[in-house]
Write a protein that holds these residues in place. Structure first.
Motif, PDB file in Angstrom:
ATOM      1  N   ILE A 157       0.829  -1.200   0.000  1.00  0.00           N
ATOM      2  CA  ILE A 157       0.000   0.000   0.000  1.00  0.00           C
ATOM      3  C   ILE A 157       0.867   1.255   0.000  1.00  0.00           C
ATOM      4  N   SER A 158       1.894   1.310   0.830  1.00  0.00           N
ATOM      5  CA  SER A 158       2.733   2.504   0.898  1.00  0.00           C
ATOM      6  C   SER A 158       3.562   2.679  -0.363  1.00  0.00           C
ATOM      7  N   GLY A 159       3.974   1.604  -0.985  1.00  0.00           N
ATOM      8  CA  GLY A 159       4.761   1.689  -2.217  1.00  0.00           C
ATOM      9  C   GLY A 159       3.952   2.164  -3.400  1.00  0.00           C
ATOM     10  N   CYS A 160       2.649   1.993  -3.383  1.00  0.00           N
ATOM     11  CA  CYS A 160       1.803   2.368  -4.513  1.00  0.00           C
ATOM     12  C   CYS A 160       0.920   3.567  -4.215  1.00  0.00           C
ATOM     13  N   SER A 161       1.100   4.190  -3.076  1.00  0.00           N
ATOM     14  CA  SER A 161       0.145   5.198  -2.645  1.00  0.00           C
ATOM     15  C   SER A 161       0.146   6.466  -3.485  1.00  0.00           C
ATOM     16  N   ASN A 162       1.253   6.823  -4.123  1.00  0.00           N
ATOM     17  CA  ASN A 162       1.296   8.069  -4.861  1.00  0.00           C
ATOM     18  C   ASN A 162       1.165   7.888  -6.367  1.00  0.00           C
ATOM     19  N   GLY A 163       0.946   6.685  -6.851  1.00  0.00           N
ATOM     20  CA  GLY A 163       0.745   6.442  -8.281  1.00  0.00           C
ATOM     21  C   GLY A 163      -0.504   7.122  -8.805  1.00  0.00           C
ATOM     22  N   PHE A 164      -1.447   7.412  -7.926  1.00  0.00           N
ATOM     23  CA  PHE A 164      -2.683   8.082  -8.334  1.00  0.00           C
ATOM     24  C   PHE A 164      -2.380   9.419  -9.000  1.00  0.00           C
ATOM     25  N   GLU A 188     -12.948  18.299  -3.956  1.00  0.00           N
ATOM     26  CA  GLU A 188     -12.011  17.825  -2.942  1.00  0.00           C
ATOM     27  C   GLU A 188     -10.600  17.728  -3.500  1.00  0.00           C
ATOM     28  N   ASP A 189      -9.642  17.942  -2.631  1.00  0.00           N
ATOM     29  CA  ASP A 189      -8.237  17.790  -2.972  1.00  0.00           C
ATOM     30  C   ASP A 189      -7.797  16.372  -2.642  1.00  0.00           C
ATOM     31  N   HIS A 190      -6.741  15.926  -3.301  1.00  0.00           N
ATOM     32  CA  HIS A 190      -6.203  14.593  -3.065  1.00  0.00           C
ATOM     33  C   HIS A 190      -4.697  14.691  -3.274  1.00  0.00           C
ATOM     34  N   TYR A 191      -3.938  14.611  -2.186  1.00  0.00           N
ATOM     35  CA  TYR A 191      -2.497  14.796  -2.317  1.00  0.00           C
ATOM     36  C   TYR A 191      -1.741  14.109  -1.192  1.00  0.00           C
ATOM     37  N   ALA A 192      -0.447  13.948  -1.445  1.00  0.00           N
ATOM     38  CA  ALA A 192       0.516  13.506  -0.440  1.00  0.00           C
ATOM     39  C   ALA A 192       1.677  14.489  -0.542  1.00  0.00           C
ATOM     40  N   LYS A 193       2.142  14.976   0.600  1.00  0.00           N
ATOM     41  CA  LYS A 193       3.234  15.943   0.554  1.00  0.00           C
ATOM     42  C   LYS A 193       4.073  15.862   1.820  1.00  0.00           C
ATOM     43  N   LYS A 194       5.309  16.354   1.701  1.00  0.00           N
ATOM     44  CA  LYS A 194       6.244  16.406   2.822  1.00  0.00           C
ATOM     45  C   LYS A 194       6.841  17.805   2.891  1.00  0.00           C
ATOM     46  N   ASN A 195       7.097  18.244   4.098  1.00  0.00           N
ATOM     47  CA  ASN A 195       7.745  19.533   4.338  1.00  0.00           C
ATOM     48  C   ASN A 195       7.024  20.660   3.612  1.00  0.00           C
ATOM     49  N   SER A 196       5.765  20.847   3.953  1.00  0.00           N
ATOM     50  CA  SER A 196       4.915  21.819   3.272  1.00  0.00           C
ATOM     51  C   SER A 196       4.640  23.035   4.139  1.00  0.00           C
ATOM     52  N   VAL A 197       4.728  24.215   3.512  1.00  0.00           N
ATOM     53  CA  VAL A 197       4.373  25.465   4.181  1.00  0.00           C
ATOM     54  C   VAL A 197       3.483  26.252   3.228  1.00  0.00           C
ATOM     55  N   TYR A 198       2.255  26.549   3.673  1.00  0.00           N
ATOM     56  CA  TYR A 198       1.318  27.362   2.893  1.00  0.00           C
ATOM     57  C   TYR A 198       1.145  28.687   3.614  1.00  0.00           C
ATOM     58  N   THR A 232       5.231  26.263  -0.487  1.00  0.00           N
ATOM     59  CA  THR A 232       6.553  25.662  -0.637  1.00  0.00           C
ATOM     60  C   THR A 232       6.453  24.238  -0.114  1.00  0.00           C
ATOM     61  N   VAL A 233       6.887  23.268  -0.941  1.00  0.00           N
ATOM     62  CA  VAL A 233       6.758  21.857  -0.581  1.00  0.00           C
ATOM     63  C   VAL A 233       8.047  21.124  -0.944  1.00  0.00           C
ATOM     64  N   GLY A 234       8.518  20.271  -0.036  1.00  0.00           N
ATOM     65  CA  GLY A 234       9.691  19.442  -0.318  1.00  0.00           C
ATOM     66  C   GLY A 234       9.378  18.352  -1.313  1.00  0.00           C
ATOM     67  N   GLU A 235       8.238  17.652  -1.111  1.00  0.00           N
ATOM     68  CA  GLU A 235       7.782  16.606  -2.030  1.00  0.00           C
ATOM     69  C   GLU A 235       6.273  16.714  -2.162  1.00  0.00           C
ATOM     70  N   PHE A 236       5.771  16.524  -3.395  1.00  0.00           N
ATOM     71  CA  PHE A 236       4.338  16.680  -3.638  1.00  0.00           C
ATOM     72  C   PHE A 236       3.865  15.735  -4.726  1.00  0.00           C
ATOM     73  N   ASP A 237       2.700  15.119  -4.481  1.00  0.00           N
ATOM     74  CA  ASP A 237       1.988  14.302  -5.461  1.00  0.00           C
ATOM     75  C   ASP A 237       0.504  14.583  -5.285  1.00  0.00           C
ATOM     76  N   GLY A 238      -0.204  14.912  -6.368  1.00  0.00           N
ATOM     77  CA  GLY A 238      -1.646  15.062  -6.281  1.00  0.00           C
ATOM     78  C   GLY A 238      -2.156  16.380  -6.792  1.00  0.00           C
ATOM     79  N   ARG A 239      -3.251  16.845  -6.168  1.00  0.00           N
ATOM     80  CA  ARG A 239      -3.879  18.110  -6.550  1.00  0.00           C
ATOM     81  C   ARG A 239      -4.365  18.807  -5.283  1.00  0.00           C
TER      82      ARG A 239
END
Length: 153
Positions: free
Chosen positions: A18-25, A40-50, A60-67
């Motif tokens: 599940i974790s290995g395929c979670s950002n393929g969307f 609705e939004d659908h995303y995965a991100k790390k180190n995010s500041v809005y 500003t985001v370190g890593e981002f996948d989605g919308r």
């Protein structure tokens, strides 16, 4: 009856899958205007500041996948808006999209397919009556920096 270690091993395998395929969307949905237009939004991100800033927003985001919706406005009538876009991405694919109340999607800025992208542009957008949104959409994004400034015309 299965032993506890077999059950734990099976749970571990499922979690890894599940974790290995979670950002393929994000890659599958990148060109889907129907998915981008959803409320609705659908995303995965790390180190995010809005940060909401005067006249706009910055993400500003370190890593981002989605919308993710960056900014939205309800309008009583059509109006023209000038959008200044500062968009930097060191890796991955991303774009800034405008979505009107009817679900129409217009790409305002988009990264190159390979390598670092830096875009500074100003676009005129006709906001329709109703809810208008601006989203960042991407996959495999690293070091994403987006700044949107809005000015009525």
């Amino acid at each position: 009856m299965k032993s506890t270690s077999q059950i734990l091993f099976l749970i571990l395998i499922v979690c890894l899958f599940i974790s290995g395929c979670s950002n393929g969307f994000a890659k599958r949905e990148y060109n889907s205007n129907g998915k981008i237009a959803k409320q609705e939004d659908h995303y995965a991100k790390k180190n995010s500041v809005y940060n909401p800033i005067v006249g706009g927003c910055q993400l500003t985001v370190g890593e981002f996948d989605g919308r993710e919706t960056l900014w939205s406005i309800m309008t009583e009538e059509e109006q023209e808006m000038e959008v200044s876009i500062h968009f930097v991405l060191s890796e991955g694919q991303a774009k800034i999209a405008y979505i009107d109340d009817d679900g129409n999607v217009i790409t305002l800025a988009e990264s190159a397919e390979e390598g670092k992208t830096e875009i500074d542009t100003t676009e005129s957008v006709w906001l329709k009556k109703g809810k208008n949104r601006f989203k960042v959409v991407g996959y495999g994004c690293k070091d994403l920096d987006v700044k949107l400034l809005f000015e009525e015309l």
